[in-house]
Design a protein around this motif. Structure first.
Motif, short mmCIF file in Angstrom:
data_model
loop_
_atom_site.label_atom_id
_atom_site.label_comp_id
_atom_site.label_asym_id
_atom_site.label_seq_id
_atom_site.Cartn_x
_atom_site.Cartn_y
_atom_site.Cartn_z
N ARG A 122 -7.21 -8.97 3.13
CA ARG A 122 -8.32 -8.12 3.57
C ARG A 122 -8.23 -6.68 3.08
O ARG A 122 -9.20 -5.95 3.13
N ALA A 123 -7.09 -6.25 2.66
CA ALA A 123 -6.89 -4.83 2.37
C ALA A 123 -7.41 -4.38 1.01
O ALA A 123 -7.23 -3.24 0.64
N VAL A 124 -8.05 -5.27 0.26
CA VAL A 124 -8.49 -4.92 -1.08
C VAL A 124 -9.96 -4.48 -1.02
O VAL A 124 -10.87 -5.23 -1.30
N GLU A 125 -10.16 -3.25 -0.62
CA GLU A 125 -11.48 -2.64 -0.59
C GLU A 125 -11.64 -1.79 -1.84
O GLU A 125 -10.67 -1.17 -2.29
N PRO A 126 -12.83 -1.71 -2.42
CA PRO A 126 -13.01 -0.90 -3.63
C PRO A 126 -12.55 0.55 -3.47
O PRO A 126 -11.98 1.14 -4.38
N ALA A 127 -12.76 1.14 -2.29
CA ALA A 127 -12.39 2.54 -2.08
C ALA A 127 -10.88 2.76 -2.04
O ALA A 127 -10.42 3.88 -2.23
N LEU A 128 -10.12 1.72 -1.81
CA LEU A 128 -8.66 1.83 -1.73
C LEU A 128 -8.08 2.50 -2.97
O LEU A 128 -7.19 3.34 -2.88
N PHE A 129 -8.61 2.16 -4.13
CA PHE A 129 -8.05 2.65 -5.38
C PHE A 129 -8.56 4.05 -5.75
O PHE A 129 -8.08 4.65 -6.69
N SER A 130 -9.53 4.56 -5.01
CA SER A 130 -10.06 5.90 -5.27
C SER A 130 -9.43 6.95 -4.36
O SER A 130 -9.75 8.12 -4.45
N GLN A 131 -8.54 6.53 -3.48
CA GLN A 131 -8.02 7.43 -2.45
C GLN A 131 -6.79 8.23 -2.86
O GLN A 131 -6.47 9.21 -2.21
N GLY A 132 -6.08 7.81 -3.86
CA GLY A 132 -4.87 8.54 -4.22
C GLY A 132 -4.55 8.36 -5.69
O GLY A 132 -5.15 7.54 -6.38
N ALA A 133 -3.59 9.13 -6.16
CA ALA A 133 -3.20 9.06 -7.57
C ALA A 133 -2.29 7.86 -7.82
O ALA A 133 -1.44 7.53 -6.99
N LEU A 134 -2.50 7.22 -8.95
CA LEU A 134 -1.67 6.10 -9.40
C LEU A 134 -1.13 6.49 -10.78
O LEU A 134 -1.57 5.97 -11.80
N PRO A 135 -0.18 7.41 -10.81
CA PRO A 135 0.22 8.03 -12.07
C PRO A 135 0.93 7.09 -13.06
O PRO A 135 0.95 7.37 -14.25
N TYR A 136 1.50 5.98 -12.57
CA TYR A 136 2.25 5.09 -13.45
C TYR A 136 1.48 3.81 -13.80
O TYR A 136 1.90 3.05 -14.66
N LEU A 137 0.38 3.57 -13.12
CA LEU A 137 -0.32 2.29 -13.26
C LEU A 137 -0.85 2.08 -14.67
O LEU A 137 -1.62 2.89 -15.19
N GLU A 138 -0.41 0.99 -15.28
CA GLU A 138 -0.87 0.60 -16.62
C GLU A 138 -1.70 -0.67 -16.58
O GLU A 138 -2.57 -0.87 -17.42
N LYS A 179 3.74 0.25 -11.73
CA LYS A 179 3.39 0.24 -13.16
C LYS A 179 2.35 -0.85 -13.41
O LYS A 179 1.47 -0.71 -14.24
N ALA A 180 2.50 -1.95 -12.69
CA ALA A 180 1.54 -3.06 -12.72
C ALA A 180 1.31 -3.51 -11.29
O ALA A 180 2.25 -3.58 -10.50
N PHE A 181 0.07 -3.82 -10.97
CA PHE A 181 -0.28 -4.28 -9.62
C PHE A 181 -1.15 -5.52 -9.75
O PHE A 181 -2.18 -5.49 -10.40
N THR A 182 -0.69 -6.61 -9.12
CA THR A 182 -1.40 -7.89 -9.20
C THR A 182 -1.52 -8.51 -7.82
O THR A 182 -0.55 -8.53 -7.07
N ILE A 183 -2.71 -8.99 -7.50
CA ILE A 183 -2.92 -9.84 -6.33
C ILE A 183 -3.60 -11.11 -6.82
O ILE A 183 -4.61 -11.04 -7.53
N ARG A 184 -3.02 -12.25 -6.48
CA ARG A 184 -3.62 -13.54 -6.81
C ARG A 184 -3.79 -14.34 -5.52
O ARG A 184 -2.85 -14.51 -4.76
N GLU A 185 -5.00 -14.82 -5.32
CA GLU A 185 -5.32 -15.65 -4.16
C GLU A 185 -5.70 -17.04 -4.66
O GLU A 185 -6.35 -17.15 -5.70
N SER A 186 -5.35 -18.05 -3.90
CA SER A 186 -5.81 -19.40 -4.26
C SER A 186 -6.94 -19.79 -3.32
O SER A 186 -7.07 -19.26 -2.21
N THR A 187 -7.74 -20.75 -3.74
CA THR A 187 -8.83 -21.24 -2.91
C THR A 187 -8.29 -21.82 -1.62
O THR A 187 -8.83 -21.62 -0.55
N LEU A 241 0.82 -1.21 0.00
CA LEU A 241 0.00 0.00 0.00
C LEU A 241 0.86 1.26 0.00
O LEU A 241 0.50 2.26 -0.63
N GLN A 242 2.00 1.21 0.66
CA GLN A 242 2.90 2.36 0.68
C GLN A 242 3.50 2.64 -0.70
O GLN A 242 3.69 3.78 -1.08
N HIS A 243 3.79 1.58 -1.45
CA HIS A 243 4.46 1.74 -2.74
C HIS A 243 3.52 1.65 -3.94
O HIS A 243 3.96 1.76 -5.08
N LEU A 244 2.23 1.47 -3.71
CA LEU A 244 1.26 1.37 -4.79
C LEU A 244 1.29 2.58 -5.73
O LEU A 244 1.19 2.40 -6.95
#
Length: 135
Positions: free
Chosen positions: A59-75, A40-48, A33-36
């Protein structure tokens, strides 16, 4: 620190949570979260199998998380999560009211059992899937 080798350049962040019964270490999520904003690419994969114990969930993947700050490099954004009753309750109409994430270079989104508000202006690839859709 490993990030110092990247200098000021953006880098890829990936969390593969596959181990049965092992919780994601809080420091790992804090680091991500500090370095998000530099990702340039952000991936989380969970297994069953990682969800056999409730403490294992990412637990930290809430929809609002991505609306809280700028992600200027994210492709590229890929969230491949396992469906749980607790997580599925987060997907309400309120998610649609969230502001779009500030990611001007975002061109590829792949969401499984996850939902975020995103800008569509540069999208080349969009994939959204739910194991237990609520519609």
């Amino acid at each position: 620190m490993m990030v110092s080798r990247c200098g000021d350049l953006p880098f890829d962040l990936q969390l593969d949570h596959m181990k049965t019964g092992a919780a994601v270490h809080p420091l790992a999520m804090t680091f991500i979260l500090q370095h998000l904003p530099r990702a340039k690419a952000f991936t989380i994969r969970e297994s069953t199998s990682s969800l056999l114990y409730s403490a294992s969930r990412v637990r930290a993947v809430e929809p609002a998380l991505f609306s809280q700050g700028a992600l200027p490099y994210l492709e590229k954004l890929a969230l491949r999560l396992v469906s749980t009753a607790e997580r599925d309750q987060v997907f309400t109409s309120d998610v649609c009211d969230l502001p779009n994430m500030l990611a001007p270079h975002l061109s590829s989104i792949s969401l499984r059992n996850a939902l975020v508000s995103f800008p569509s202006s540069n999208l080349i690839h969009l994939s959204i899937a739910f194991d237990n859709p609520t519609y």
